[in-house]
Design a protein around this motif. Structure first.
Motif, PDB file in Angstrom:
ATOM      1  N   TYR A 266      22.815  92.421  38.711  1.00 46.87           N
ATOM      2  CA  TYR A 266      23.167  92.907  37.373  1.00 46.87           C
ATOM      3  C   TYR A 266      22.707  94.344  37.217  1.00 46.87           C
ATOM      4  N   LEU A 267      21.514  94.624  37.698  1.00 48.74           N
ATOM      5  CA  LEU A 267      20.961  95.970  37.521  1.00 48.74           C
ATOM      6  C   LEU A 267      21.721  97.000  38.349  1.00 48.74           C
ATOM      7  N   THR A 268      22.105  96.623  39.559  1.00 46.72           N
ATOM      8  CA  THR A 268      22.796  97.605  40.389  1.00 46.72           C
ATOM      9  C   THR A 268      24.289  97.660  40.092  1.00 46.72           C
ATOM     10  N   GLY A 269      24.773  96.676  39.385  1.00 50.02           N
ATOM     11  CA  GLY A 269      26.195  96.671  39.072  1.00 50.02           C
ATOM     12  C   GLY A 269      27.026  95.908  40.077  1.00 50.02           C
ATOM     13  N   ALA A 270      26.496  95.698  41.281  1.00 51.14           N
ATOM     14  CA  ALA A 270      27.149  94.892  42.311  1.00 51.14           C
ATOM     15  C   ALA A 270      28.563  95.366  42.621  1.00 51.14           C
ATOM     16  N   GLY A 271      28.820  96.622  42.426  1.00 44.38           N
ATOM     17  CA  GLY A 271      30.156  97.136  42.731  1.00 44.38           C
ATOM     18  C   GLY A 271      31.206  96.762  41.723  1.00 44.38           C
ATOM     19  N   ILE A 272      30.829  95.960  40.750  1.00 45.79           N
ATOM     20  CA  ILE A 272      31.820  95.536  39.761  1.00 45.79           C
ATOM     21  C   ILE A 272      31.685  96.347  38.481  1.00 45.79           C
ATOM     22  N   ALA A 273      30.462  96.560  38.050  1.00 40.23           N
ATOM     23  CA  ALA A 273      30.255  97.264  36.788  1.00 40.23           C
ATOM     24  C   ALA A 273      30.801  98.688  36.881  1.00 40.23           C
ATOM     25  N   LYS A 274      31.480  99.096  35.813  1.00 42.31           N
ATOM     26  CA  LYS A 274      31.984 100.468  35.733  1.00 42.31           C
ATOM     27  C   LYS A 274      31.667 100.989  34.344  1.00 42.31           C
ATOM     28  N   ASP A 275      31.428 102.303  34.280  1.00 46.91           N
ATOM     29  CA  ASP A 275      31.242 102.934  32.976  1.00 46.91           C
ATOM     30  C   ASP A 275      32.566 103.510  32.522  1.00 46.91           C
ATOM     31  N   TYR A 276      32.861 103.319  31.267  1.00 46.22           N
ATOM     32  CA  TYR A 276      34.088 103.898  30.728  1.00 46.22           C
ATOM     33  C   TYR A 276      33.697 104.800  29.566  1.00 46.22           C
ATOM     34  N   VAL A 277      34.016 106.074  29.677  1.00 50.27           N
ATOM     35  CA  VAL A 277      33.688 107.024  28.624  1.00 50.27           C
ATOM     36  C   VAL A 277      34.846 107.062  27.645  1.00 50.27           C
ATOM     37  N   LEU A 278      34.545 106.705  26.418  1.00 47.89           N
ATOM     38  CA  LEU A 278      35.608 106.671  25.413  1.00 47.89           C
ATOM     39  C   LEU A 278      35.964 108.085  24.979  1.00 47.89           C
ATOM     40  N   PRO A 279      37.212 108.316  24.605  1.00 44.71           N
ATOM     41  CA  PRO A 279      37.578 109.632  24.083  1.00 44.71           C
ATOM     42  C   PRO A 279      36.901 109.863  22.737  1.00 44.71           C
ATOM     43  N   ASP A 280      36.515 111.129  22.490  1.00 44.25           N
ATOM     44  CA  ASP A 280      35.811 111.388  21.232  1.00 44.25           C
ATOM     45  C   ASP A 280      36.737 111.956  20.163  1.00 44.25           C
TER      46      ASP A 280
END
Lengths: 446, 357
Positions: A266-280
Motif C-alpha cells: 500500500y505504501l509503495t503503491g505496488a505499481g498500481i497506485a497513480k496520482d492524478y492532478v486535477l485541473p485548477d
C-alpha cells in the motif's frame, strides 16, 4: 404511375457523394465517400453543452470550450438511439447543412449511410426515416446496424492471420463475432457474410457513461465531490482505468490493511497506485497522470509549503470501474458479465458455428481502448468454451472509428446499391415500406 | 368536418399523445427496462428467505443507485438550443410528420413504455393492436426460428395511426387475417413445400397496403399495393438443400479453398483423436438464422438464468463501502459492508449521521 415504373426498371444513377454517419450517443463520426475516395472521419461531440458561465456549445463548438468544470450536457441520442430530434437536427444543421458548416453537404445530391444500434424501437426508426427524407431530403439513404458495417473490413488483417499474396480478401468477412462497447451499452452481434444474426444479438447495459458515473460516485465518496464534473472524471477514466487480469491480487495489493497496519504494498503503491492532478481551471484545464509518489505529502509538510494542486491518489478505482463490464453484479445489476454475454449469444446458435465465431471476435467502441480489455475477455472466454475451440480476440487500430470505416467501405461496396432507398421510392411507398426493406436487409442469396 | 361519413366506434384502442399515453391495464406489468426484477412481493412469494436475499429496502436502494448511474448529468438540466445567429438557410416549412417529431418531447423511456404498452395490447387484443399499427405487415410470419417476434409487433410508426383511420385499418387487418388463414390452409394442403424462410412477408398480403405515409387520398381506396421485394424473386424460391456434413458444398459459407493439411502418421492414433469439429448447420438452417427478424429492445437485453432472470451464476461479490476492498464485516446498524475496523469506524460516523442514531 408510369414514371415510377420507369424509375424501378432503370434506377437513376446513384448520387456521386455519400455522407457516412455513425451517430453515436457520445460522438458523431462523419465523413464523405466520393467514388473510391474516403475523407474523414471527423469526430464531433454529439451534445449541447453548457459551461459554468452559462455559455452553450453545440456539437463541434465544444472544441472552443476551455474550462470543462461543471459542464452540463444534453444529448439527443439516448441509449444509442436518436430520441430527441430537435437537438439532433440542430447539431446536424450546424455540422452539415448550414452554409458555413464545416462539412458542407447538399442532401439532394448525396446519399446518407447511417449506422444505428441493433434492436431499435420501430417508432424511433420511423422517425429517423421521416426526418431524413422529409426534412433533410437526402436523395438516397440506408440505415443499417452499426455492428454489421464492421464486416466490411479486412478482418483477418486485424488478427494478423498469416497469409500468402494470393489469398483472397473476402469483403464482407465470412464470419465475425462483433462486440461493440460504447457509451450507453455493450452489444454482441454474430455476423455471417455481413448479415447480422438477429436472434443472437445480446445487450449488456454497461457502457462508458455508467462507468464514468460509477467512478464519479466512488471518488465523491472517498475524495472530493466530483458529481458535477462529469467531463473531468471521464478524462480521468480514459487516462488511468485498466482492466485487471488478476482482480483478487490487484485488490489485495491496494488494500491499506487492518487498523494501524500499513501494508508495504500500500505504501509503495505496488505499481498500481497513480496520482492524478486535477485541473485548477486557472492555468491547467486538463488533468495530468503522475507516477505515485509515496513521500510527497510528508515532504511538503516538512518544507512548510502548501501545494496548490489537487492530487487524487487512485488505487483500486483504476480497475474496479472497468470490472463492471465483466461483473455487473458488483453494483447490483442483474445482468451477466461480458464473457457470459458472449456465451448467451452463442447458445442461441447451432454449435457448428461456434468455432468460426470464437476464432474471429472483434471488439470495437471506445471501451475497447481500455488496457487489457482484449486479454481479459480472451481469458474469461477460454474458461467457458470447449477446449478444442480456438479463441481469438482482437481490436482494430482505432476501435472508435472502426464502425465508421466499415460503413465507408460499405458505401463503396455493391451491397449499398441493393439496400439504399431513394427519395422517390420513399415518396411512393411510404415509411412502412422503407422500414420493412431495411429490416429485411440483404437476404441471403444476393 | 363530418369525418367523411366515418363513424368512430369506441374500442380498446390506445391513444398516443406526446409525453404520455393511455394504456390498457392488463395484468401484471411487464419487466421494466433497466432493472427488470420486480421483487415487490418478494417476501410473500418466496418459500423461505435465505441469507443472500436482499431486503426490499436494499433492493430499492440498488435500483435508485443504478438509475442515478444511468444519468447524463448529476443535476437536472435544461439546455435550450441557442438562437440561430446569421443563419442564411431559410426556415423551410416542415411536413406534418417532421413537425410532430420535432415537437415531441418524449424521451427514450417514454418511447420504450409506449412500445411495451403496444406489445401488451397486441397480446391481449390482437385486433385492436392491428388497428393501432395500421396495416403493418407482420414480420416473418413464416419464419419458424422466431416464434416470439411473429406476434404482430409494432414495427413501424404507430404514432401516425390516428383514430380517423382506425376503423378502416381494422377492417383491413381483419381481411388480412382471413387471407392469411386461407394461405395457411393452402400450405397445409401442399405438404411437400417446405416453409420458405424469407424475411419479407410472403408474397400475397395485398391487404397490407401502406398507409403510414400521410396521404389521405390513399386511405379512401384500397389499392392493392404488393410489398416490394428487395430480393430477386428467384432468391425466395424454396431451395431444397439436403442436410450435409462437413466439409460440404455450401452456398452461404463456402468451404476452405485450400487443400487439407498433409496426413500425419499420428492421425489414426485413437489417443490423439479429438472430438472433431461439429458439423456446420445446413444451408436452410443458416438461411433461417440470417433472415430472422430482429428481437425487440427488451428481448435483446441479456438476463441471468432462471425463470425471472433472477439467478446469478455465482453469488454477488460484496465490497467495502469505504475503501473498496472485500466487504468482510457487516455494519450492525445498516447492514452495509466494510473491510475492517478502520473502515467500520469511518462508516459509523456516516451511518449514525444518516439515520440520526
Amino acid at each position: 404511375m408510369a414514371s415510377s415504373r420507369k424509375s424501378r426498371s432503370a434506377r437513376a444513377p446513384p448520387p456521386p457523394r455519400t455522407l457516412v454517419l455513425d451517430n453515436g450517443s457520445d460522438t458523431i463520426k462523419a465523413g464523405f465517400v466520393t467514388g473510391e475516395k474516403t475523407a474523414g472521419p471527423r469526430i464531433i461531440p454529439n451534445c449541447l453543452a453548457r459551461d459554468r458561465h452559462r455559455k452553450t456549445y453545440v456539437g463541434s463548438e465544444l472544441e472552443k470550450c476551455k474550462d470543462f468544470g461543471e459542464i452540463a450536457f444534453r444529448r439527443p441520442v439516448e441509449k444509442g438511439f436518436i430520441a430527441n430530434w430537435e437537438a439532433q437536427k440542430e447539431i446536424w444543421d450546424r455540422e452539415f447543412f448550414d452554409d458555413k458548416a464545416p462539412q458542407r453537404c447538399d442532401p439532394s445530391e448525396s446519399r446518407l449511410v447511417l449506422a444505428e444500434q441493433p434492436n431499435s424501437l420501430p417508432a424511433l426508426q420511423t422517425h429517423c426515416d421521416q426526418m431524413v427524407f422529409e426534412e433533410f431530403g437526402f436523395a438516397s439513404y440506408y440505415r443499417g446496424t452499426g455492428p454489421s458495417f464492421n464486416a466490411y473490413h479486412d478482418i483477418q488483417a486485424i488478427f494478423h492471420t498469416p497469409r500468402t499474396s494470393e489469398t483472397i480478401i473476402d469483403i464482407p468477412a465470412e464470419v465475425i463475432l462483433l462486440i461493440d462497447s460504447g457509451y450507453s451499452h455493450t452489444t454482441v452481434t454474430p455476423i455471417l457474410q455481413g448479415r447480422p444474426i438477429h436472434p443472437a444479438i445480446r445487450r449488456l447495459d454497461v457502457g462508458g457513461k455508467l462507468m464514468t458515473n460509477y467512478l464519479t460516485r466512488v471518488l465523491s465518496l472517498r475524495h472530493f465531490d466530483m458529481r458535477n464534473e462529469t467531463y473531468i472524471v471521464n478524462e480521468m477514466k480514459e487516462a488511468v482505468c485498466y482492466v485487471s487480469l488478476d482482480f483478487k491480487g490487484d485488490l489485495e495489493k491496494t488494500w491499506k490493511g487492518t487498523r494501524g497496519e500499513r501494508r508495504e504494498e500500500y505504501l509503495t503503491g505496488a505499481g498500481i497506485a497513480k496520482d492524478y492532478v486535477l485541473p485548477d481551471s486557472h492555468k491547467s484545464f486538463h488533468g495530468v497522470v503522475r507516477e505515485y509518489d509515496p513521500g510527497a505529502s510528508s515532504r511538503a509538510a516538512c518544507k512548510g509549503t502548501v501545494s496548490t494542486e489537487d492530487v487524487l491518489t487512485l488505487r483500486n478505482e483504476r480497475f474496479v470501474v472497468p470490472e463492471l463490464l465483466f461483473n455487473p453484479s458488483d453494483i447490483g445489476m442483474r445482468q451477466p458479465g461480458l464473457a457470459d454475454l458472449v456465451m448467451q449469444s452463442l447458445s442461441a446458435l447451432p454449435i457448428g458455428l461456434w468455432p468460426g465465431l470464437l476464432a474471429n471476435i472483434v471488439v470495437v467502441g471506445g471501451n475497447a481502448k481500455l488496457e487489457n480489455f482484449i486479454q481479459r475477455l480472451q481469458m474469461e472466454l477460454l474458461e467457458r468454451v470447449p477446449d478444442e475451440c480456438v479463441v481469438r480476440v482482437a481490436r482494430p487500430a482505432d476501435p472508435v472509428i472502426s464502425t465508421w470505416l466499415g460503413a465507408a467501405n460499405f458505401a463503396k461496396h455493391e451491397h449499398v446499391e441493393q439496400l439504399a432507398v431513394t427519395k422517390q421510392e420513399y415518396e411512393e411507398h411510404g415509411a412502412g415500406w422503407v422500414a420493412r426493406k431495411f429490416a429485411a436487409g440483404l437476404g441471403v442469396d444476393s | 368536418m363530418n369525418n367523411f361519413g366515418v363513424i368512430e366506434i369506441a374500442g380498446t384502442t390506445t391513444k398516443s399523445t406526446p409525453g404520455w399515453a393511455y394504456v390498457p391495464d392488463t395484468g401484471p406489468a411487464l419487466a421494466a427496462g433497466l432493472q427488470p426484477a420486480n421483487r415487490k412481493r418478494a417476501a410473500r412469494n418466496q418459500p423461505a428467505l435465505s441469507l443472500s436475499d436482499l431486503s426490499a429496502r436494499q433492493e430499492t436502494r440498488i435500483r435508485k443507485d443504478l438509475e442515478a448511474l444511468d444519468r447524463d448529468n448529476h443535476k437536472d438540466t435544461n439546455i435550450a438550443i441557442p438562437p440561430k445567429s446569421g443563419r442564411s438557410r431559410a426556415q423551410n416549412k416542415h411536413t406534418p410528420n417532421v413537425r410532430k417529431i420535432l415537437q415531441s418531447q418524449k424521451t427514450f423511456a417514454n418511447h420504450l413504455d409506449d412500445y411495451q404498452a403496444m406489445l401488451a395490447l397486441a397480446e391481449s387484443n390482437p385486433g385492436a393492436a392491428a388497428a393501432m399499427n395500421a396495416a403493418q405487415a407482420k414480420p416473418s410470419t413464416s419464419t419458424a426460428a422466431t416464434p416470439k417476434s411473429a406476434s404482430p409487433a409494432p414495427t413501424t410508426s404507430s404514432a401516425g395511426g390516428g383514430s380517423k383511420r382506425s376503423a378502416a385499418a381494422a377492417k383491413r387487418a381483419a381481411a388480412q387475417e382471413k387471407l392469411e388463414q386461407e394461405r395457411k390452409k393452402a400450405t397445409k394442403a401442399a405438404p411437400s413445400r417446405p416453409p420458405s424462410p424469407s424475411p419479407e412477408p410472403s408474397p400475397a398480403p395485398p391487404a397490407a397496403a401502406d398507409d403510414d405515409d400521410d396521404n389521405d387520398d390513399n386511405d379512401d381506396e384500397d389499392i392493392p399495393m404488393p410489398d416490394a421485394t428487395p430480393l430477386p424473386p428467384t432468391a425466395t424460391a424454396t431451395t431444397t438443400t439436403p442436410p450435409q456434413t462437413y466439409p460440404r458444398e455450401s452456398d452461404i459459407l463456402p468451404a476452405y479453398p485450400k487443400p487439407p493439411p498433409r496426413a500425419h502418421p499420428g492421425d489414426a492414433d485413437p489417443l490423439l483423436a479429438s472430438c472433431g469439429v461439429p458439423p456446420l448447420p445446413s444451408d436452410a438452417e443458416l438461411r433461417a438464422l440470417m433472415t430472422a427478424a430482429p428481437l425487440s429492445y427488451l428481448e435483446a437485453r441479456a438476463a441471468w438464468a432462471g425463470a425471472g432472470g433472477d439467478q446469478a451464476r455465482y453469488p454477488a461479490r460484496v465490497f467495502c463501502a469505504v475503501c473498496g476492498y472485500w466487504g468482510r464485516v457487516k455494519c450492525l446498524k445498516c447492514g452495509g459492508r466494510v473491510c475492517a475496523l478502520e473502515c467500520l469506524e469511518a462508516h459509523r460516523e456516516e451511518c449514525a449521521g444518516r439515520y440520526g442514531l
